[in-house]
Scaffold this active site. Structure first.
Site, PDB file in Angstrom:
ATOM      1  CG  PHE A 136      -1.827   1.241   1.224  1.00  0.00           C
ATOM      2  CD1 PHE A 136      -3.049   1.186   0.578  1.00  0.00           C
ATOM      3  CD2 PHE A 136      -1.454   2.432   1.827  1.00  0.00           C
ATOM      4  CE1 PHE A 136      -3.888   2.308   0.530  1.00  0.00           C
ATOM      5  CE2 PHE A 136      -2.292   3.554   1.785  1.00  0.00           C
ATOM      6  CZ  PHE A 136      -3.503   3.479   1.139  1.00  0.00           C
ATOM      7  CG  ASP A 221       5.711   3.502   1.873  1.00  0.00           C
ATOM      8  OD1 ASP A 221       5.754   4.026   3.002  1.00  0.00           O
ATOM      9  OD2 ASP A 221       4.679   3.449   1.184  1.00  0.00           O
ATOM     10  CE  LYS A 250       0.086   5.610   7.900  1.00  0.00           C
ATOM     11  NZ  LYS A 250      -1.309   5.925   8.218  1.00  0.00           N
TER      12      LYS A 250
END
Ligand SMILES: Cc1ncc(COP(=O)(O)O)c(C=O)c1O
Length: 394
Positions: A136, A221, A250
């Site tokens: 993702f 990532d 985040k």
């Protein structure tokens, strides 16, 4: 009429917001450390941290103070001028990665990955980007094209061309997919959104080897698994492999929107003036929050405690697995996933609903998988509370 005066957030949202999220029926109004409070004043232990955003805990006083201070000085100047918080944040991130690294600052995880994708294409024009099954990488068209999940991709076709998918744990297939037309291999060291899947060392080594052989860039990532989550500032530090490019977001500014694409020596000068930009990227307010967050999270004592707590949580979950009440446990540090047995009525979402009733915020990622992403500042007692709940609920 005073708009919104008497209606709850739940009523207003269901009327006025696009219904793109399936929310649980709670409205949080306050957060402190690992605790959340709802509109009725009920207390919750948070074991999700805004999906790995509030790693430093909710409203950490040092972050609040940094935001307050910067908000009263300067909030935005555009990227036509310099600002000190952004420059210091870039220095901090680059030096945490490798000597000679440079940073592009943006506003979210998906944007950090867009920057990495553009950087890879600039590195090798027209080159393919190899991604793993179960990945993702975000929701914008480029990052979505790197996210091989049919339910997320198909409604939005045609996607950006030039992405190739290989199985999550097949080093030979990965090696075969990478050649002199490959721009990059993109990997989450621990996949987050499809059930918490650490990528095996042999897979990471194969990716590094394939990139070295072909001249492609290895992109990690670390949007979910970075920022101390695994017990090291970056998840790659737990592995024998160093990426060329790393994306973060985040937890980086404790809840203010931020993204960063870190490019090591090999890739630091690929993007040049005019190649990429973002109005809000590197704004002083967010940068100040990120600097304060890094002061808290990039700390040896905190990181070693994350490893200890992660081991304790894993041991507790493994005990439940040995007793047949969980069927699998996996992850790194305080990023753990556990599958409930297929016959458990209601599966993982039922456990999450029950937890919420008992004042614990848990997360189900899929019908059978529980995902644990607590703030990194939880106490031993917090951890025991969750394990006691699971012993009883499972
Ligand atoms: C690994 C990973 N990459 C990218 C993203 C996208 O980040 P954002 O939602 O900030 O765009 C996420 C979000 O969950 C993620 O977990």
């Amino acid at each position: 009429m005073t708009v919104g005066s008497r209606q709850s957030a739940i009523e207003l949202e269901s009327r006025y917001m696009m219904q793109t999220y399936r929310r649980l029926p709670v409205e949080f109004v306050l957060g402190e450390g690992a605790r959340l409070y709802d509109a009725q004043g009920e207390e919750y232990l948070d074991f999700l941290a805004g999906i790995s955003v509030c790693n430093a805990g909710h409203c950490h006083p040092r972050v609040v103070e940094a935001i307050r201070d910067q908000a009263g000085r300067l909030q935005q100047v555009s990227n036509l001028y310099y600002n000190e918080p952004a420059a210091r944040l870039a220095e901090r991130l680059a030096t945490s990665f490798e000597p000679g690294a440079r940073v592009f600052l943006c506003n979210s995880g998906t944007e950090a990955n867009e920057a990495a994708i553009k950087l890879a294409r600039r590195h090798r024009r027209g080159g393919e980007i190899v991604v793993l099954e179960g990945a993702f990488h975000g929701r914008t068209m480029g990052a979505l094209s790197a996210t091989p999940q049919p339910d997320k991709q198909e409604p939005f076709a045609p996607l950006v061309p030039g992405f190739r998918v290989v199985p999550r744990d097949d080093p030979e297939a990965l090696a075969a997919a990478v050649g002199d037309r490959t721009a990059a291999v993109m990997v989450e060291p621990v996949q987050g959104e499809t059930g918490v899947w650490p990528i095996s060392e042999r897979m990471l080594l194969a990716a590094r080897e394939a990139c070295d052989r072909s001249g492609a860039l290895l992109v990690f990532d670390e949007i979910q698994c970075g920022m101390g989550r695994t017990g090291t500032l970056w998840a790659f530090e737990l592995t024998p492999v160093r990426p060329d490019v790393l994306t973060a977001a985040k937890a980086l500014a404790s809840g203010l929107p931020v993204g960063a694409c870190l490019a090591g020596r090999r890739a630091a000068d690929v993007l040049q003036a005019g190649d990429h930009g973002a109005t809000f990227g590197g704004g002083p307010l967010v940068a100040a929050a990120a600097l304060a967050t890094l002061d808290i999270l990039d700390d040896d004592a905190l990181l070693s405690r994350v490893r200890v707590l992660g081991d304790r949580l894993r041991v507790g979950l493994e005990e439940l697995r040995s007793a047949g009440r969980l069927s699998d446990v996996r992850g790194r540090g305080l990023m753990l996933g556990a599958d409930v047995p297929a016959e458990l009525e209601g599966g993982a979402p039922a456990v999450v609903a029950r937890a919420l009733e008992e004042g614990i915020v848990l997360n189900a990622i899929g019908p059978l998988t529980l995902r644990f992403l607590p703030p990194l500042v939880i106490t031993d007692r917090d951890l025991d509370q969750v394990l006691d709940f699971l012993r009883e609920a499972l």
